[in-house]
Motif scaffolding. Structure first.
Motif, short mmCIF file in Angstrom:
data_model
loop_
_atom_site.label_atom_id
_atom_site.label_comp_id
_atom_site.label_asym_id
_atom_site.label_seq_id
_atom_site.Cartn_x
_atom_site.Cartn_y
_atom_site.Cartn_z
N MET A 29 0.85 -1.18 0.00
CA MET A 29 0.00 0.00 0.00
C MET A 29 0.89 1.24 0.00
SD MET A 29 -2.87 1.21 2.78
CE MET A 29 -4.02 -0.08 2.35
N THR A 30 0.59 2.16 -0.87
CA THR A 30 1.32 3.42 -0.94
C THR A 30 0.96 4.29 0.26
OG1 THR A 30 1.15 3.29 -3.33
CG2 THR A 30 1.80 5.40 -2.40
N GLU A 31 1.94 4.97 0.81
CA GLU A 31 1.71 5.83 1.97
C GLU A 31 1.75 7.29 1.53
OE1 GLU A 31 4.64 4.51 4.79
OE2 GLU A 31 3.33 2.91 5.48
N LEU A 32 0.61 7.76 1.01
CA LEU A 32 0.54 9.13 0.52
C LEU A 32 0.41 10.16 1.64
CD1 LEU A 32 -1.96 8.64 -2.45
CD2 LEU A 32 0.51 8.95 -2.59
N PHE A 33 -0.26 9.77 2.72
CA PHE A 33 -0.59 10.70 3.79
C PHE A 33 0.10 10.38 5.11
CE2 PHE A 33 -4.18 9.93 0.95
CZ PHE A 33 -4.32 11.19 0.40
N PHE A 34 0.66 9.22 5.22
CA PHE A 34 1.21 8.70 6.46
C PHE A 34 2.21 9.67 7.11
CE2 PHE A 34 4.14 6.05 8.92
CZ PHE A 34 3.26 5.33 9.70
N ASP A 35 3.17 10.15 6.36
CA ASP A 35 4.19 11.03 6.93
C ASP A 35 3.61 12.35 7.45
OD1 ASP A 35 6.28 9.25 6.59
OD2 ASP A 35 6.84 10.04 4.65
N LYS A 36 2.63 12.89 6.75
CA LYS A 36 2.00 14.13 7.21
C LYS A 36 1.33 13.93 8.56
CE LYS A 36 1.15 16.08 2.67
NZ LYS A 36 0.16 16.53 1.71
N PHE A 37 0.63 12.81 8.73
CA PHE A 37 -0.04 12.53 9.99
C PHE A 37 0.98 12.18 11.08
CE2 PHE A 37 -3.71 11.14 7.15
CZ PHE A 37 -4.31 12.38 7.21
N PRO B 54 -11.24 5.02 3.35
CA PRO B 54 -10.43 5.79 2.40
C PRO B 54 -8.97 5.74 2.84
CG PRO B 54 -12.34 7.06 3.09
CD PRO B 54 -12.28 5.84 3.97
N LEU B 55 -8.07 5.82 1.90
CA LEU B 55 -6.64 5.73 2.19
C LEU B 55 -6.21 6.73 3.24
CD1 LEU B 55 -3.90 4.47 1.52
CD2 LEU B 55 -3.67 6.17 -0.31
N ALA B 56 -6.68 7.98 3.16
CA ALA B 56 -6.25 9.01 4.12
C ALA B 56 -6.67 8.65 5.54
CB ALA B 56 -6.81 10.37 3.72
N LEU B 57 -7.88 8.13 5.73
CA LEU B 57 -8.34 7.75 7.07
C LEU B 57 -7.57 6.53 7.57
CD1 LEU B 57 -10.26 8.20 9.44
CD2 LEU B 57 -12.00 6.87 8.19
N TRP B 58 -7.33 5.57 6.70
CA TRP B 58 -6.55 4.38 7.04
C TRP B 58 -5.16 4.80 7.52
CZ3 TRP B 58 -7.30 -0.84 7.41
CH2 TRP B 58 -6.16 -1.66 7.41
N GLU B 59 -4.51 5.68 6.78
CA GLU B 59 -3.15 6.10 7.14
C GLU B 59 -3.14 6.98 8.39
OE1 GLU B 59 -0.89 7.50 3.79
OE2 GLU B 59 -1.14 5.58 2.75
N PHE B 60 -4.20 7.72 8.64
CA PHE B 60 -4.32 8.48 9.87
C PHE B 60 -4.28 7.53 11.07
CE2 PHE B 60 -7.06 10.20 13.25
CZ PHE B 60 -6.38 11.37 13.54
N TYR B 61 -5.10 6.49 11.03
CA TYR B 61 -5.10 5.50 12.11
C TYR B 61 -3.76 4.79 12.22
CZ TYR B 61 -10.13 5.98 12.85
OH TYR B 61 -11.38 6.46 13.16
N ARG B 62 -3.17 4.47 11.08
CA ARG B 62 -1.86 3.80 11.10
C ARG B 62 -0.78 4.71 11.71
NH1 ARG B 62 0.62 0.52 10.97
NH2 ARG B 62 1.88 0.42 9.11
N ALA B 63 -0.86 5.99 11.48
CA ALA B 63 0.18 6.92 11.95
C ALA B 63 -0.02 7.34 13.40
CB ALA B 63 0.22 8.16 11.05
#
Length: 141
Positions: A1-9, A44-53
């Motif tokens: 999975m690409t991490e488009l938002f992970f670093d920002k969060f 959505p990818l952004a919400l998924w990555e928010f929880y992951r981060a």
């Protein structure tokens, strides 16, 4: 999975809490999948990555407003609900028919009237703006 938002969060931790981000600040893929088990939701990818981060960081999840834990997510009125203010006057969500969009538009519901209004920004924009507003306001006080 690409991490488009992970670093920002993930950068919310050092920016607002003057601490290094560690993996335990977020939820692992397995933890997140287990919390969502039984729900027929594709986040959505952004919400998924928010929880992951930052999904395990109480200071972020409960900073002024309350982000719902993944196992509390629900669809109501055609919106995936994910955030509520401390007085429960407003609830934020994203349209359930747009959950396949990586970073959907956020909507706010006035709970007393049941009316939805667009926040005119995507999830990632809204979240980053929210924390800037919350923590910049605290610095001014």
């Amino acid at each position: 999975m690409t991490e488009l938002f992970f670093d920002k969060f993930r950068n919310l931790v050092p920016r607002y809490f003057e601490d290094e981000w560690v993996e335990e600040d977020g939820l692992s893929e397995l933890e997140l999948a287990e919390l969502l088990e039984g729900k027929e939701l594709e986040l959505p990818l952004a919400l998924w990555e928010f929880y992951r981060a930052v999904g395990a960081t109480e200071d972020i999840m409960e900073a002024f407003h309350f982000f719902w834990d993944p196992d509390e997510l629900e669809v109501e009125d055609g919106f995936l609900l994910f955030l509520e203010d401390e007085d429960e006057q407003y609830t934020w969500g994203m349209r359930a028919d747009q959950l396949d969009v990586p970073d959907p538009i956020v909507w706010r519901r006035n709970n007393a009237r049941g009316e939805w209004q667009s926040e005119e920004g995507t999830f990632s924009e809204y979240v980053l703006d929210l924390f800037e507003w919350v923590f910049d306001e605290e610095e001014e006080d």
